[in-house]
Design a protein around this motif. Structure first.
Motif, PDB file in Angstrom:
ATOM      1  N   LYS A  55       5.494  -3.304  -5.166  1.00 22.75           N
ATOM      2  CA  LYS A  55       6.096  -3.704  -6.452  1.00 22.75           C
ATOM      3  C   LYS A  55       6.997  -2.625  -7.023  1.00 22.75           C
ATOM      4  CE  LYS A  55       2.466  -6.887  -7.825  1.00 22.75           C
ATOM      5  NZ  LYS A  55       1.443  -7.196  -8.824  1.00 22.75           N
ATOM      6  N   ASP A  56       6.818  -1.376  -6.569  1.00 18.16           N
ATOM      7  CA  ASP A  56       7.610  -0.261  -7.120  1.00 18.16           C
ATOM      8  C   ASP A  56       9.078  -0.388  -6.811  1.00 18.16           C
ATOM      9  OD1 ASP A  56       5.388   0.787  -8.230  1.00 18.16           O
ATOM     10  OD2 ASP A  56       5.040   2.269  -6.661  1.00 18.16           O
ATOM     11  N   ALA A  92      -2.103   3.142  -6.991  1.00 21.69           N
ATOM     12  CA  ALA A  92      -2.029   1.743  -6.562  1.00 21.69           C
ATOM     13  C   ALA A  92      -3.416   1.188  -6.257  1.00 21.69           C
ATOM     14  CB  ALA A  92      -1.129   1.620  -5.334  1.00 21.69           C
ATOM     15  N   ASN A  93      -4.274   2.018  -5.676  1.00 23.33           N
ATOM     16  CA  ASN A  93      -5.631   1.572  -5.362  1.00 23.33           C
ATOM     17  C   ASN A  93      -6.425   1.290  -6.626  1.00 23.33           C
ATOM     18  OD1 ASN A  93      -8.698   2.699  -4.610  1.00 23.33           O
ATOM     19  ND2 ASN A  93      -7.797   1.200  -3.216  1.00 23.33           N
ATOM     20  N   GLN A 149       0.475   8.334  -5.032  1.00 22.11           N
ATOM     21  CA  GLN A 149       0.942   6.958  -5.189  1.00 22.11           C
ATOM     22  C   GLN A 149      -0.117   5.961  -4.729  1.00 22.11           C
ATOM     23  OE1 GLN A 149       4.502   7.653  -2.816  1.00 22.11           O
ATOM     24  NE2 GLN A 149       5.759   6.941  -4.533  1.00 22.11           N
ATOM     25  N   THR A 154      -3.824  -2.974  -2.440  1.00 22.60           N
ATOM     26  CA  THR A 154      -3.247  -1.643  -2.690  1.00 22.60           C
ATOM     27  C   THR A 154      -1.823  -1.588  -2.138  1.00 22.60           C
ATOM     28  OG1 THR A 154      -5.443  -0.605  -2.594  1.00 22.60           O
ATOM     29  CG2 THR A 154      -3.527   0.830  -2.232  1.00 22.60           C
ATOM     30  N   MET A 187       0.509  -3.510  -4.375  1.00 21.73           N
ATOM     31  CA  MET A 187       0.853  -2.772  -5.595  1.00 21.73           C
ATOM     32  C   MET A 187       1.962  -1.764  -5.320  1.00 21.73           C
ATOM     33  SD  MET A 187      -0.852  -3.689  -8.241  1.00 21.73           S
ATOM     34  CE  MET A 187      -2.202  -4.797  -8.586  1.00 21.73           C
ATOM     35  N   LEU A 188       1.932  -1.158  -4.156  1.00 22.03           N
ATOM     36  CA  LEU A 188       2.973  -0.200  -3.796  1.00 22.03           C
ATOM     37  C   LEU A 188       4.305  -0.892  -3.534  1.00 22.03           C
ATOM     38  CD1 LEU A 188       0.765   2.012  -1.518  1.00 22.03           C
ATOM     39  CD2 LEU A 188       1.900   2.788  -3.611  1.00 22.03           C
TER      40      LEU A 188
END
Length: 135
Positions: free
Chosen positions: A134-135, A58-59, A54, A128, A131-132
């Protein structure tokens, strides 16, 4: 002659103090950087409560969003090392599996051998993390 030896000793002492203080300064800055810490070598790092896969995805999305060119990745069972670059920086990103549900991300953004860009390293980690979220 004794005066010159004293000046050399003073100069060496000043260099040692500068080296020691530069490491201490980076440790002191860690508290004000939004959860991103720094090692004495000015590498930004943070443990994120997500799997290594994950965090890897995301990175890569974070790098794309930031306009940073992804170059390559070297993976093992418990680690991934990503290489990225900009026109001015070489960026090394290490993802280390701590547990199946937590990963340590370390970012080293280098302008050259001696100069590092801590703000870019911190921004990569924070993006990063975003982005995680947002899940």
């Amino acid at each position: 002659m004794a005066f010159m030896n004293q000046n050399k000793k003073t100069l060496h002492f000043a260099y040692v103090c500068l080296l020691l203080l530069s490491g201490c300064a980076s440790v002191l800055i860690a508290g004000a950087s939004g959860g991103v810490a720094y090692s004495v070598t000015n590498i930004a790092y943070k443990t994120i409560p997500c799997s290594i896969d994950q965090v890897d995805l995301a990175n890569r999305l974070a790098l794309i969003k930031m306009g940073i060119k992804y170059v390559e990745v070297i993976k093992t069972e418990n680690r991934a090392r990503l290489f990225a670059k900009t026109s001015e920086l070489k960026i090394y990103i290490d993802l280390d599996k701590i547990t199946p549900k937590s990963t340590k991300i370390s970012v080293d953004a280098q302008k050259n051998f001696l100069v590092k860009d801590k703000s870019t390293a911190e921004a990569i980690i924070n993006e990063t993390d975003a982005m995680l979220a947002k899940d």
